[in-house]
Write an enzyme that holds these catalytic residues in place. Structure first.
Site, PDB file in Angstrom:
ATOM      1  N   HIS A 149       0.643  -1.628  -0.363  1.00 37.71           N
ATOM      2  CA  HIS A 149      -0.512  -0.368  -0.226  1.00 37.71           C
ATOM      3  C   HIS A 149       0.812   1.578   0.109  1.00 37.71           C
ATOM      4  O   HIS A 149       1.866   1.338  -0.195  1.00 37.71           O
ATOM      5  CB  HIS A 149      -0.755   0.249   1.564  1.00 37.71           C
ATOM      6  CG  HIS A 149      -0.404  -0.793   2.498  1.00 37.71           C
ATOM      7  ND1 HIS A 149       0.870   0.691   3.047  1.00 37.71           N
ATOM      8  CD2 HIS A 149      -0.219  -1.373   3.227  1.00 37.71           C
ATOM      9  CE1 HIS A 149       1.035   0.199   4.224  1.00 37.71           C
ATOM     10  NE2 HIS A 149       0.672  -0.828   3.991  1.00 37.71           N
ATOM     11  N   HIS A 201       3.692   1.323   2.629  1.00 33.55           N
ATOM     12  CA  HIS A 201       4.867   0.383   1.590  1.00 33.55           C
ATOM     13  C   HIS A 201       6.223   1.314   0.649  1.00 33.55           C
ATOM     14  O   HIS A 201       6.930   1.948   0.405  1.00 33.55           O
ATOM     15  CB  HIS A 201       5.088  -0.774   1.252  1.00 33.55           C
ATOM     16  CG  HIS A 201       4.286  -1.980   1.661  1.00 33.55           C
ATOM     17  ND1 HIS A 201       2.924  -1.685   1.750  1.00 33.55           N
ATOM     18  CD2 HIS A 201       5.047  -2.213   3.389  1.00 33.55           C
ATOM     19  CE1 HIS A 201       2.857  -2.568   2.978  1.00 33.55           C
ATOM     20  NE2 HIS A 201       3.277  -2.928   4.326  1.00 33.55           N
ATOM     21  N   GLN A 232       6.647 -14.963  12.872  1.00 32.30           N
ATOM     22  CA  GLN A 232       6.423 -13.828  13.464  1.00 32.30           C
ATOM     23  C   GLN A 232       5.112 -13.804  14.227  1.00 32.30           C
ATOM     24  O   GLN A 232       4.763 -12.931  14.326  1.00 32.30           O
ATOM     25  CB  GLN A 232       7.191 -12.650  13.282  1.00 32.30           C
ATOM     26  CG  GLN A 232       5.988 -12.152  11.286  1.00 32.30           C
ATOM     27  CD  GLN A 232       6.488 -10.788  10.792  1.00 32.30           C
ATOM     28  OE1 GLN A 232       7.908 -10.358  10.322  1.00 32.30           O
ATOM     29  NE2 GLN A 232       6.410  -9.635  11.067  1.00 32.30           N
ATOM     30  N   GLY A 284       8.651   1.571   8.493  1.00 34.55           N
ATOM     31  CA  GLY A 284       7.747   2.329   9.205  1.00 34.55           C
ATOM     32  C   GLY A 284       7.096   2.778  10.417  1.00 34.55           C
ATOM     33  O   GLY A 284       7.639   2.168  11.448  1.00 34.55           O
ATOM     34  N   SER A 334      -2.158  -0.154   6.689  1.00 35.60           N
ATOM     35  CA  SER A 334      -2.326  -1.282   6.815  1.00 35.60           C
ATOM     36  C   SER A 334      -2.510  -3.054   5.821  1.00 35.60           C
ATOM     37  O   SER A 334      -3.858  -2.368   5.848  1.00 35.60           O
ATOM     38  CB  SER A 334      -2.606  -1.564   8.541  1.00 35.60           C
ATOM     39  OG  SER A 334      -2.269  -2.909   8.392  1.00 35.60           O
ATOM     40  N   ARG A 363      -3.762  -4.736   6.627  1.00 37.12           N
ATOM     41  CA  ARG A 363      -4.489  -5.852   7.323  1.00 37.12           C
ATOM     42  C   ARG A 363      -6.513  -5.159   7.667  1.00 37.12           C
ATOM     43  O   ARG A 363      -6.913  -5.795   7.887  1.00 37.12           O
ATOM     44  CB  ARG A 363      -4.423  -6.467   9.090  1.00 37.12           C
ATOM     45  CG  ARG A 363      -2.901  -6.925   9.244  1.00 37.12           C
ATOM     46  CD  ARG A 363      -3.190  -7.871  10.645  1.00 37.12           C
ATOM     47  NE  ARG A 363      -1.754  -8.912  10.761  1.00 37.12           N
ATOM     48  CZ  ARG A 363      -0.607  -8.945  11.199  1.00 37.12           C
ATOM     49  NH1 ARG A 363      -0.733  -7.630  11.368  1.00 37.12           N
ATOM     50  NH2 ARG A 363      -0.330  -9.995  10.915  1.00 37.12           N
TER      51      ARG A 363
HETATM   52  P1  AMP Z   1       4.411  -5.256   6.993  1.00 42.75           P
HETATM   53  O1  AMP Z   1       4.550  -5.666   5.634  1.00 42.75           O
HETATM   54  O2  AMP Z   1       3.061  -5.149   7.005  1.00 42.75           O
HETATM   55  O3  AMP Z   1       5.759  -5.746   7.787  1.00 42.75           O
HETATM   56  O4  AMP Z   1       5.423  -3.720   6.520  1.00 42.75           O
HETATM   57  C1  AMP Z   1       6.716  -3.196   6.207  1.00 42.75           C
HETATM   58  C2  AMP Z   1       7.246  -2.201   6.263  1.00 42.75           C
HETATM   59  O5  AMP Z   1       6.568  -0.672   5.924  1.00 42.75           O
HETATM   60  C3  AMP Z   1       7.148  -1.927   7.890  1.00 42.75           C
HETATM   61  O6  AMP Z   1       8.574  -1.239   7.827  1.00 42.75           O
HETATM   62  C4  AMP Z   1       6.242  -1.735   8.234  1.00 42.75           C
HETATM   63  O7  AMP Z   1       6.483  -0.091   9.568  1.00 42.75           O
HETATM   64  C5  AMP Z   1       6.549  -0.631   7.354  1.00 42.75           C
HETATM   65  N1  AMP Z   1       4.658   0.292   6.718  1.00 42.75           N
HETATM   66  C6  AMP Z   1       3.798  -0.223   7.124  1.00 42.75           C
HETATM   67  N2  AMP Z   1       2.222   0.359   7.446  1.00 42.75           N
HETATM   68  C7  AMP Z   1       2.848   2.002   7.197  1.00 42.75           C
HETATM   69  C8  AMP Z   1       1.597   3.119   7.024  1.00 42.75           C
HETATM   70  N3  AMP Z   1       0.944   3.237   7.126  1.00 42.75           N
HETATM   71  N4  AMP Z   1       2.915   4.053   7.331  1.00 42.75           N
HETATM   72  C9  AMP Z   1       4.664   3.412   6.971  1.00 42.75           C
HETATM   73  N5  AMP Z   1       5.589   2.916   6.864  1.00 42.75           N
HETATM   74  C10 AMP Z   1       4.446   1.940   7.356  1.00 42.75           C
END
Ligand code: AMP
Length: 279
Positions: free
Chosen positions: A31, A34, A58, A144, A182, A184
């Site tokens: 999204h 990312h 995890q 993030g 997110s 999710r």
């Molecule tokens: P994930 O795919 O959820 O593991 O996230 C991958 C990376 O993207 C992690 O470093 C998250 O903290 C970051 N991230 C997820 N959602 C957001 C957001 N809304 N804004 C900025 N970074 C994000």
């Protein structure tokens, strides 16, 4: 853009890239949050790599590993549009071969908040991120602020284990109504999606108190709880006003505070945070 699956292919492709290298680890279903990390990495590095891997270790036994959203073709199209250099989509067998038995535990900073609610989660994150760092050998790695404790754990791991790289933490990207983006969020029904703005509203209420001069951390936590209590669909797991580095819960805010919360809306668990008081 090179898309590789095996570690051997990744190492070969990485070796061919000279100049600074930035890594953005993800679990896919990309999204705008990312993509903001990718753009930041591209602004600061000669080459950028992205990992897409839903890391099984995890997830707890009763969590959403099996139904975690996935759409690799769409993810690759988005990264191709941004002209990312290298994408690694490892398999579970590659990441965790049968005799795998080494984990990274970042002790204190992993214990409160998410660590208390999701035993083993941050150990799984630290372990996979250590493996990604060894595989990509990045100069900079982008995370993030959305996952504030994860960022604190990775920073601590990098310092403690002498990883020769810089951790860059990027601002949380939000929907127009404030909901933090997110992967999710796709789980939310339309009614739940409306209710989910309560996390942002709770953080804003506490920020308003902070901006008005409130430094009693108990009152900042209460300001969040009060807003959350007014949303019938919200089931609160924790509200916290903690030191942003140690994550120790505060009584009084001296300068900086991490306000964070975890809330279940129906079957979906959401987290969010504001970091306040930075110069
Ligand atoms: P994930 O795919 O959820 O593991 O996230 C991958 C990376 O993207 C992690 O470093 C998250 O903290 C970051 N991230 C997820 N959602 C957001 C957001 N809304 N804004 C900025 N970074 C994000």
């Amino acid at each position: 853009m090179q898309v590789v699956t095996t570690l051997a292919e990744l190492r070969a492709a990485r070796a061919a890239l000279t100049g600074t290298f930035g890594l953005v680890p993800t679990m896919g279903y990309l999204h705008a949050g990312h993509l903001s990390l990718v753009r930041r990495a591209q602004a600061e590095c000669a080459h950028v790599g992205v990992s897409i891997y839903v890391n099984p270790i995890q997830f707890g036994p009763h969590e959403d590993l099996a139904r975690y959203p996935r759409d690799l073709p769409r993810d690759l199209a988005l990264l191709q549009d941004l002209k990312v250099d290298l994408v690694w989509t490892p398999t579970d067998a590659e990441m965790y071969p049968p005799r795998f038995q080494t984990h990274v535990t970042v002790e204190r900073v992993s214990q409160p908040l998410e660590g208390a609610r999701r035993p083993g989660h941050l150990r799984g994150v630290a372990t996979v991120v250590a493996k990604l760092f060894n595989a990509f050998t990045p100069d900079k790695a982008y995370f993030g602020q959305k996952d504030a404790q994860q960022a604190a754990v990775i920073r601590q791991m990098v310092a403690d284990l002498n990883f020769p790289l810089e951790v860059v933490v990027c601002p949380t990207v939000r929907e127009p109504d404030g909901l933090a983006m997110s992967s999710r969020n796709v789980y939310l029904s339309p009614t739940e999606r409306q209710a989910a703005t309560v996390l942002y509203r709770a953080l804003c209420a506490a920020q308003a108190r902070f901006d008005a001069g409130e430094r009693d951390a108990t009152k900042l936590r209460a300001a969040m709880s009060e807003v959350l209590a007014a949303e019938p669909l919200a089931h609160v797991e924790y509200v916290s006003a903690a030191d942003p580095d140690t994550l120790d819960e505060l009584e009084r805010v001296e300068t900086r505070v991490l306000l964070s919360l975890a809330v279940r809306i129906g079957a979906t668990r959401l987290i969010d945070n504001f970091r306040l008081g930075d110069a």
